[in-house]
Motif scaffolding. Structure first.
Motif, PDB file in Angstrom:
ATOM      1  N   PRO A 112      51.258  49.847  25.504  1.00  0.00           N
ATOM      2  CA  PRO A 112      51.335  49.428  26.911  1.00  0.00           C
ATOM      3  C   PRO A 112      50.100  49.692  27.767  1.00  0.00           C
ATOM      4  O   PRO A 112      50.018  49.196  28.886  1.00  0.00           O
ATOM      5  N   LEU A 113      49.126  50.458  27.264  1.00  0.00           N
ATOM      6  CA  LEU A 113      48.020  50.878  28.133  1.00  0.00           C
ATOM      7  C   LEU A 113      47.095  49.724  28.495  1.00  0.00           C
ATOM      8  O   LEU A 113      46.616  48.993  27.629  1.00  0.00           O
ATOM      9  N   GLY A 114      46.825  49.591  29.791  1.00  0.00           N
ATOM     10  CA  GLY A 114      45.850  48.620  30.273  1.00  0.00           C
ATOM     11  C   GLY A 114      44.684  49.330  30.918  1.00  0.00           C
ATOM     12  O   GLY A 114      44.558  50.554  30.830  1.00  0.00           O
ATOM     13  N   ILE A 115      43.792  48.559  31.582  1.00  0.00           N
ATOM     14  CA  ILE A 115      42.761  49.223  32.380  1.00  0.00           C
ATOM     15  C   ILE A 115      43.043  49.080  33.874  1.00  0.00           C
ATOM     16  O   ILE A 115      42.567  49.876  34.668  1.00  0.00           O
ATOM     17  N   ILE A 116      43.814  48.064  34.245  1.00  0.00           N
ATOM     18  CA  ILE A 116      44.407  48.018  35.584  1.00  0.00           C
ATOM     19  C   ILE A 116      45.877  47.681  35.382  1.00  0.00           C
ATOM     20  O   ILE A 116      46.219  46.835  34.553  1.00  0.00           O
ATOM     21  N   VAL A 128      34.297  47.525  27.124  1.00  0.00           N
ATOM     22  CA  VAL A 128      34.050  47.166  28.520  1.00  0.00           C
ATOM     23  C   VAL A 128      32.696  47.735  28.932  1.00  0.00           C
ATOM     24  O   VAL A 128      32.498  48.954  28.902  1.00  0.00           O
ATOM     25  N   ASP A 129      31.781  46.872  29.301  1.00  0.00           N
ATOM     26  CA  ASP A 129      30.435  47.323  29.631  1.00  0.00           C
ATOM     27  C   ASP A 129      30.394  48.000  30.999  1.00  0.00           C
ATOM     28  O   ASP A 129      30.738  47.384  32.018  1.00  0.00           O
ATOM     29  N   THR A 130      30.032  49.242  31.027  1.00  0.00           N
ATOM     30  CA  THR A 130      29.783  50.074  32.217  1.00  0.00           C
ATOM     31  C   THR A 130      31.061  50.350  33.007  1.00  0.00           C
ATOM     32  O   THR A 130      31.519  51.471  33.053  1.00  0.00           O
ATOM     33  N   LEU A 131      31.610  49.359  33.673  1.00  0.00           N
ATOM     34  CA  LEU A 131      32.825  49.573  34.451  1.00  0.00           C
ATOM     35  C   LEU A 131      33.403  48.234  34.858  1.00  0.00           C
ATOM     36  O   LEU A 131      32.733  47.202  34.816  1.00  0.00           O
ATOM     37  N   LEU A 132      34.668  48.269  35.241  1.00  0.00           N
ATOM     38  CA  LEU A 132      35.295  47.083  35.813  1.00  0.00           C
ATOM     39  C   LEU A 132      35.766  47.442  37.211  1.00  0.00           C
ATOM     40  O   LEU A 132      36.599  48.334  37.373  1.00  0.00           O
ATOM     41  N   ALA A 133      35.189  46.779  38.214  1.00  0.00           N
ATOM     42  CA  ALA A 133      35.604  47.023  39.591  1.00  0.00           C
ATOM     43  C   ALA A 133      36.332  45.800  40.131  1.00  0.00           C
ATOM     44  O   ALA A 133      37.470  45.882  40.604  1.00  0.00           O
ATOM     45  N   ILE A 134      35.673  44.654  40.052  1.00  0.00           N
ATOM     46  CA  ILE A 134      36.233  43.406  40.577  1.00  0.00           C
ATOM     47  C   ILE A 134      37.286  42.889  39.582  1.00  0.00           C
ATOM     48  O   ILE A 134      37.057  42.914  38.376  1.00  0.00           O
ATOM     49  N   PRO A 135      38.427  42.431  40.094  1.00  0.00           N
ATOM     50  CA  PRO A 135      39.474  41.962  39.172  1.00  0.00           C
ATOM     51  C   PRO A 135      39.081  40.680  38.439  1.00  0.00           C
ATOM     52  O   PRO A 135      38.142  39.990  38.831  1.00  0.00           O
ATOM     53  N   LEU A 136      39.834  40.387  37.390  1.00  0.00           N
ATOM     54  CA  LEU A 136      39.595  39.190  36.590  1.00  0.00           C
ATOM     55  C   LEU A 136      40.688  38.162  36.855  1.00  0.00           C
ATOM     56  O   LEU A 136      41.818  38.524  37.109  1.00  0.00           O
ATOM     57  N   PRO A 177      37.858  52.658  32.363  1.00  0.00           N
ATOM     58  CA  PRO A 177      36.730  51.824  32.808  1.00  0.00           C
ATOM     59  C   PRO A 177      36.897  51.276  34.230  1.00  0.00           C
ATOM     60  O   PRO A 177      35.912  50.969  34.894  1.00  0.00           O
ATOM     61  N   ALA A 178      38.150  51.148  34.696  1.00  0.00           N
ATOM     62  CA  ALA A 178      38.401  50.648  36.051  1.00  0.00           C
ATOM     63  C   ALA A 178      39.072  51.718  36.908  1.00  0.00           C
ATOM     64  O   ALA A 178      39.689  51.416  37.922  1.00  0.00           O
ATOM     65  N   GLY A 179      38.952  52.980  36.489  1.00  0.00           N
ATOM     66  CA  GLY A 179      39.697  54.041  37.150  1.00  0.00           C
ATOM     67  C   GLY A 179      39.231  54.321  38.565  1.00  0.00           C
ATOM     68  O   GLY A 179      38.033  54.398  38.826  1.00  0.00           O
ATOM     69  N   TYR A 180      40.190  54.511  39.456  1.00  0.00           N
ATOM     70  CA  TYR A 180      39.862  54.810  40.849  1.00  0.00           C
ATOM     71  C   TYR A 180      38.950  56.033  40.969  1.00  0.00           C
ATOM     72  O   TYR A 180      38.132  56.113  41.874  1.00  0.00           O
ATOM     73  N   ILE A 181      39.152  57.011  40.084  1.00  0.00           N
ATOM     74  CA  ILE A 181      38.370  58.242  40.189  1.00  0.00           C
ATOM     75  C   ILE A 181      37.434  58.427  39.003  1.00  0.00           C
ATOM     76  O   ILE A 181      36.954  59.536  38.741  1.00  0.00           O
TER      77      ILE A 181
END
Lengths: 162, 413
Positions: free
Chosen positions: A57-61, A154-162, B352-356
Motif C-alpha cells: 500500500p505504500l505510496g509517496i503521496i 525518484v530523482d531528488t524529490l517530488l514536490a509538484i503533484p503529477l 521523496p515527497a515528504g512534508y518534512i
C-alpha cells in the motif's frame, strides 16, 4: 488489463477535456486550482508500480480528502523548500474500462518532463493514471486518482503533484 | 599487503579534531574507491533488507553493499543467507530480478546453479558431452560457491559484513542504540512497501544530514509551522559505540513556544493550519510521548519513527556524487486497519515527497554543486563544542562529529 468497454465519443471527449484541464493547471503553476479537480471525499495517491503490483500500500503521496490536497498545496507554496521547477505533462492512450452509476473507470498513460532552473528538461516520471471519475458531474471530477509510476527511482524529490 | 597500498587519494583531515571537514572528501574519486573497500568491505554491519521481505522458504531479494550487488535468501529451513550476486564461473549476475522465490539460483550464462545458501550445486555438462570436455577431475565444487557474507538479524533487520572482525551487533551499536531499536522494532513487522530516492550528492553528505539534529527545524519548515519538532522540545541525542551510531529524539507536546525561536526570527508561518488535521492523528506507541526519533547505524542505515510512521532508510553509494536512498516502511504485524491507515497517512511526512524530508533530497545537491572545483577548503561542525558525547541539547552537531570519528577509524585517516 481488461479491454475498453466504451466507445462513446462524447464520454471520451469529456474525459479527455478533464485530463487536458488537469495537466494544464499543474503545468501552468495554478496549483491552487488542483484540488478542485477532485470530489470532497477522494483518494489521490502516487505509488510506484513496484509497490502497486505487489499489492503493497505504500505510496509517496497519499491523500484521502480534498482538504489534504489543499494542505499539500499550502505546504508546497509556503513551507517546503526546493529549487524552482515545472513540468510538462503528456497524457495518452486513454481507455474507459468501466461505466457504472455515473462513475467511469479510466486508465491512461502519462509522462511528466521536469524542467529545472539550469535549463535541463528530463523525463521525471512515467506511468499510468488509474482513475475513477464522476462523469455525471459537470465538469467531471476525480473520485480516485492513482498515479502509478514505472520509474521507481525518484530523482531528488517530488514536490509538484503529477 | 601493506594496508595503505590502496591509498591513491591525497585527501587529508587538517588535524585530529572532528570539527573541520575537507570538501575534497565528497568529490575525490580515489577516496571513494577506497571507501568502498575499507568501509563497506570492512568491519561494519551493512543493512541489507527486512526479514519480513523474504518470509517464505525460497524467497530472495537483491540489494547492495556499497556498490556490490548482493542476494539475501531464506532457505528451506528458514535460515537467512547473504551472498554476492555474481556467478563464481564468469562473474555474471545470478539473480536478475529484484525479488522472487526459487529452489535454486541459476546463472543464465552457463546454467551453473547454486543452493539458497550460496554453495555451488550444479555445473552444466560437468562430465562433458560424449565423454569429452567438462570439468577437470580435481575441480572442487565446494570451493566455488557464491561469495558469502556473515549476517546478523536484529529486530527483523538483516545486516551483512565481509569482515570476521565485526563485533556482534549489540556491541557494534552499543546498548542504548540497541535498546531504542528494540523500542521501535521490537514486535513482528509488516512490510508496507518501499520508495527509492536518488540524491545528487556523495553518500557521506546524506549520512551527515541524517545525524544533523540542528537543521531539522531550520530547513524543514513544515516542522516549525505545525509545531511538530523544535529544538526547544524535550529530547536529546545519544551517541552509540564508536561514534557512528546515534539516536535523536523529541517530544512534540513540549517547549514549542520557546522565546529563542522568536528572537532568532526563525522562518515559520503562524497562520498556517492543516485543513485536514487527521494527518497527525497519532497514537503514542512509545509510551513516553516521543514523536520524533531518528537513529543511524554506520555506514548505511537510518531508522525513523515520526509519530506512527516507521521507516528504514538504506543509504547506498552510487558513485562519488550520487546516493540512492531506499525507504522501507513498516507497521506491526498485529496492526488493525485503522493503525495501518494512520501509518500510510503519516507516510506523507517522509520519503521523496515528504512534508518534512523532501528538502533533504535537494540540500545535499546544493552542497555537492557548491564544492565543485574547490580544493583544500573545509566545512565546519562547531555546534555543541568539539566532542562526541551524548547531549540533552539538539542545537548541536555532535552526531556528525561522531560519524567522522567512525569514518576516520574505518579509513585509518
Amino acid at each position: 488489463m481488461t479491454a475498453p468497454i466504451s466507445d462513446d465519443q462524447t464520454l471520451y471527449f469529456r474525459i479527455e477535456r478533464l485530463y487536458a484541464r488537469y495537466i494544464r493547471a499543474i503545468d501552468d503553476d495554478r496549483l491552487e486550482a488542483w484540488p478542485d479537480f477532485f470530489a470532497d471525499t477522494c483518494l489521490y495517491k502516487i505509488i510506484s508500480a513496484e509497490n502497486h503490483d505487489q499489492g503493497l500500500p505504500l505510496g509517496i503521496i497519499h491523500a484521502d480528502s480534498r482538504a489534504m490536497l489543499h494542505d499539500r498545496v499550502s505546504s508546497i507554496r509556503r513551507a517546503n523548500i526546493f529549487e524552482d521547477h515545472r513540468y510538462k505533462h503528456f497524457v495518452s492512450g486513454i481507455e474507459v474500462h468501466g461505466l457504472e452509476a455515473g462513475v467511469a473507470t479510466v486508465v491512461a498513460n502519462y509522462q511528466a518532463i521536469r524542467i529545472d532552473i539550469r535549463g535541463n528538461a528530463v523525463l521525471f516520471s512515467v506511468g499510468r493514471y488509474q482513475d475513477r471519475i464522476a462523469i455525471d458531474r459537470d465538469p467531471p471530477v476525480f473520485l480516485e486518482k492513482l498515479v502509478i509510476f514505472d520509474n521507481e527511482r525518484v530523482d531528488t524529490l517530488l514536490a509538484i503533484p503529477l | 599487503m601493506d594496508a595503505k597500498s590502496d591509498t591513491a587519494s591525497d585527501v587529508r583531515f587538517p588535524g585530529k579534531g572532528l570539527s573541520e571537514i575537507p570538501y575534497d572528501l565528497y568529490t575525490d574519486e580515489a577516496l571513494y574507491k577506497q571507501e568502498l573497500k575499507r568501509i563497506y568491505r570492512g568491519p561494519v554491519w551493512n543493512y541489507l533488507c527486512l526479514a519480513c521481505e523474504i518470509p517464505e522458504p525460497g524467497d530472495y531479494r537483491t540489494t547492495f553493499v556499497g556498490e556490490t550487488p548482493v542476494i539475501v535468501t531464506r532457505d528451506r529451513n528458514g535460515d537467512i543467507h547473504a551472498m554476492e550476486n555474481r556467478c563464481a564461473h564468469r562473474g555474471a549476475l545470478v539473480c536478475l530480478k529484484k525479488r522472487g522465490n526459487e529452489k535454486l539460483l541459476t546463472c543464465v550464462y552457463h546454467s551453473w546453479t547454486y543452493k539458497l545458501d550460496g554453495s555451488l550445486h550444479g555445473v552444466a555438462f560437468e562430465r562433458g558431452v560424449g565423454g569429452q570436455g567438462g570439468l577437470a577431475p580435481g575441480f572442487d565444487k565446494s570451493a566455488h560457491g557464491l561469495r558469502r557474507l556473515r549476517i546478523t538479524v536484529f529486530c527483523g533487520l538483516i545486516f551483512g559484513t565481509y569482515s570476521e572482525a565485526t563485533p556482534d551487533f549489540e556491541t557494534y551499536v552499543g546498548p542504548e542504540i540497541a535498546s531504542h531499536m528494540r523500542s521501535i522494532l521490537g514486535k513482528p513487522l509488516r512490510y508496507l512497501g518501499r520508495n527509492v530516492q536518488v540524491l545528487p550528492n556523495n553518500w557521506k553528505i546524506y549520512n551527515e544530514n541524517l545525524r544533523d539534529s540542528y537543521h531539522a527545524s531550520l530547513l524543514h519548515t513544515f516542522f516549525n509551522t505545525f509545531k511538530l519538532n523544535r529544538l526547544s522540545q524535550d529530547g536529546g541525542i545519544v551517541i552509540g559505540a564508536g561514534g557512528g551510531n546515534h539516536i535523536s529524539y523529541g517530544k512534540s507536546k513540549t517547549g514549542y513556544d520557546h522565546p529563542d525561536y522568536q528572537a532568532d526570527g526563525i522562518h515559520s508561518l503562524k497562520d498556517m493550519q492543516l485543513q485536514d488535521p487527521t494527518l497527525l492523528d497519532t497514537v503514542d506507541e512509545s509510551g513516553e510521548g516521543m514523536t520524533t526519533r531518528i537513529l543511524s547505524v554506520f555506514p548505511s542505515l537510518g531508522l525513523q519513527c515520526h509519530y506512527n510512521s516507521i521507516a528504514i532508510r538504506q543509504v547506498l553509494p552510487k558513485g562519488v556524487s550520487e546516493t540512492e536512498l531506499v525507504w522501507s516502511h513498516v507497521g506491526y504485524a498485529d496492526d488493525d486497519p485503522a493503525m495501518q491507515a494512520r501509518r500510510l497517512k503519516q507516510s506523507n511526512l517522509v520519503g521523496p515527497a515528504g512534508y518534512i524530508s523532501m528538502e533533504d533530497g535537494c540540500i545535499g545537491g546544493f552542497v555537492q554543486k557548491a564544492i565543485q572545483g574547490v580544493t583544500g577548503e573545509v566545512g565546519i561542525v562547531p555546534m555543541g563544542g568539539e566532542g562526541v558525547e551524548s547531549s540533552k541539547a539538539r542545537a548541536t552537531e555532535v552526531s556528525i562529529r561522531g560519524f567522522w570519528q567512525a569514518y576516520r577509524a574505518a579509513m585509518d585517516m
